[in-house]
Enzyme design. Structure first.
Site, PDB file in Angstrom:
ATOM      1  CB  SER A   1      57.271  10.801  13.025  1.00  0.00           C
ATOM      2  OG  SER A   1      57.805   9.465  12.836  1.00  0.00           O
TER       3      SER A   1
ATOM      4  CE  LYS B   1      59.042   7.571  15.676  1.00  0.00           C
ATOM      5  NZ  LYS B   1      58.796   7.306  14.262  1.00  0.00           N
TER       6      LYS B   1
ATOM      7  CB  SER C   1      59.186   8.562  10.159  1.00  0.00           C
ATOM      8  OG  SER C   1      57.856   9.287   9.743  1.00  0.00           O
TER       9      SER C   1
END
Length: 487
Positions: free
Chosen positions: A149, A74, A173
């Site tokens: 997210s 990420k 997330s």
């Protein structure tokens, strides 16, 4: 295929690290133009490292456990010499001079970075639509969101673009996108994994964790990234157990608690509810005792979170001022004007909204009414969990109230977007480990996620129950595959 099986094939010479990397690169080139999981790809670097690993293996050298395994990261985890943007214009072009502890441990274990994945800007969102660099789409249905997210990391694993990935979880997330994309997502105990090098959103809530196609891979990745780190004062100085040791052990006699407040919520999709209750019945068939428990303040978690998290974000994001690094607005009137213009143009609307909420909650005259009160409710939520764990070993809920929603569905309604994290937020507030794994599909063929929560530092038990469910329920075998899923 599990990491263990890939490792076995690599050791036997049935496949080379370079061949595995090339397989993933080919798939990325074929599919990621549609899904948009990745922000940055590192094909040549990955090929070079894979070749070096193949040479070392051919020379008979002993290699670390993840040697040659392609992993995605990420893009809010700092990577030395590689852009880290948090999907924000304000960090566009920023290249960290240091490596996050979690990723450094991955590279030392032999893992290969295949690329950095898309996310909601500064990890603020539940759909990966607030990214400055464009939305990510769900590989099961590209008209829908992958969750957020960490939607890029989840979609990359679901569509076979990498073997596994890392994400971060502040209020769901990791788990919510895992649910939407039909993969396994693990949020460890707060402090189990170092946050050094994770770009901060809400420091008392953020935690790094893995996405994988199965529970065993999640356990392997956690094994590598967990452990004390002197660079992070919130990282726990506790022994790291063998997370894979008891995966295959029976769960007969385990007590599983269904949090009753989670199953009577307005907005909980009936198909989701039925699938999760069916999963609970399956655990019962494996010898677990399933009982109903109450956490009266569980649903208060979302209101509590949206005071605490924006307040911490307001403080953490104050450092982005257009002076030291990142985006700077073209305004030379004065320093304060330049800073204001840089932040106004550099941050997206959702990030600005949360900064304003947090600044208001921390302002004089309001801090006691909002921030202090939210912290008091947070303590009560934790006490509810403590009471529940007096009677059960594991708690069970849906991961999300619905399956993946259509792209743009909540574009003009942020409150409805926030509600998608209704069932994941409390574990963050209490610092508890939690995992999402597939437990079925709705009539549209979209994955449904089951959330399991354990007490602090009880990841071995959490993973054991999840693995036993996964291995006996065989949920993924019945998936109505789309043209993007087959590998």
């Amino acid at each position: 295929m599990t990491i263990a099986k890939w490792r076995e094939r690599l050791i036997k010479g049935e496949v080379s690290s370079l061949e595995l990397v090339e397989k993933k690169i080919s798939r990325i080139e074929k599919l990621d133009g549609t899904i948009h999981s990745f922000l940055y790809l590192h094909h040549e670097r990955a090929r070079k490292l894979a070749s070096q690993i193949d040479e070392a293996r051919a020379a008979g050298k002993e290699l670390p456990p993840l040697a040659g395994i392609p992993i995605a990261i990420k893009d809010n985890l700092c990577t030395r010499g590689i852009p880290t943007t948090c999907s924000s214009r304000i960090l566009e072009g920023f290249i960290p001079p240091y490596e996050s502890t979690a990723t450094e441990r991955l590279w030392k274990s032999g893992a290969i970075l295949i690329g950095k994945t898309n996310l909601d800007e500064f990890a603020m969102g539940s759909s990966t639509e607030t990214s400055t660099f464009g939305a990510t789409f769900n590989p099961w249905d590209t008209t829908r969101v992958p969750g957020g997210s960490s939607g890029g990391s989840a979609a990359a694993v679901a569509s076979g673009l990498c073997v596994a990935s890392l994400g971060s979880d502040t209020g769901g997330s990791i788990r919510q996108p895992a649910s939407f994309c039909g993969v396994v997502g693990l949020k460890p105990t707060y402090g189990r994994v170092s946050r050094w090098g994770l770009v901060a959103f809400a420091s008392s809530l953020d935690q790094i964790g893995p996405f994988a196609n199965n529970v065993a891979d999640s356990a392997e990745l956690l094994q590598v990234i967990a452990g004390k780190d002197p660079k992070d004062s919130t990282c726990l100085d506790v022994p790291v157990p063998d997370f894979t040791e008891h995966l295959s052990a029976s769960i007969s006699g385990f007590r599983v608690g269904l949090i009753k407040e989670c199953f009577n919520q307005k907005g909980l999709d009936l198909e989701v509810k039925e699938s999760v209750l069916k999963a609970a019945a399956h655990l019962e068939s494996l010898g677990a005792e399933v009982i109903e428990v109450s956490c009266p303040r569980f649903i208060d978690g979302i209101a509590t979170y949206y005071v605490i998290a924006p307040s911490e974000a307001s403080a953490n994001l104050a450092r982005y001022d257009g002076v030291k690094y990142g985006f700077r607005a073209d305004n030379e009137d004065c320093l304060s004007s330049m800073t204001s213009f840089s932040r106004a143009k550099g941050f997206g609307s959702e990030v600005q909204r949360r900064i304003l909420i947090g600044t208001y909650a921390l302002s004089a005259g309001y801090v006691d009414a909002y921030y202090k009160k939210a912290q008091q409710v947070r303590t009560l939520i934790r006490r509810d969990f403590d009471n529940a764990f007096q009677n059960v070993d594991i708690l069970l809920t849906p991961t999300a109230p619905t399956t993946a929603f259509a792209a743009g569905a909540h574009e003009n309604d942020p409150l409805s977007m926030y509600l998608s994290d209704l069932l994941t937020i409390p574990a963050n507030l209490a610092g508890l480990p939690a995992i999402s794994l597939p437990c079925g599909f709705d009539k549209k063929g979209l994955p449904i996620g089951l959330q399991l929560i354990s007490n602090v530092l009880e990841e071995p038990r959490l993973l054991q129950v999840a693995h036993q469910y996964e291995q006996t329920a065989h949920v993924m075998g019945s998936a109505p595959a789309t043209n993007l899923i087959p590998s």
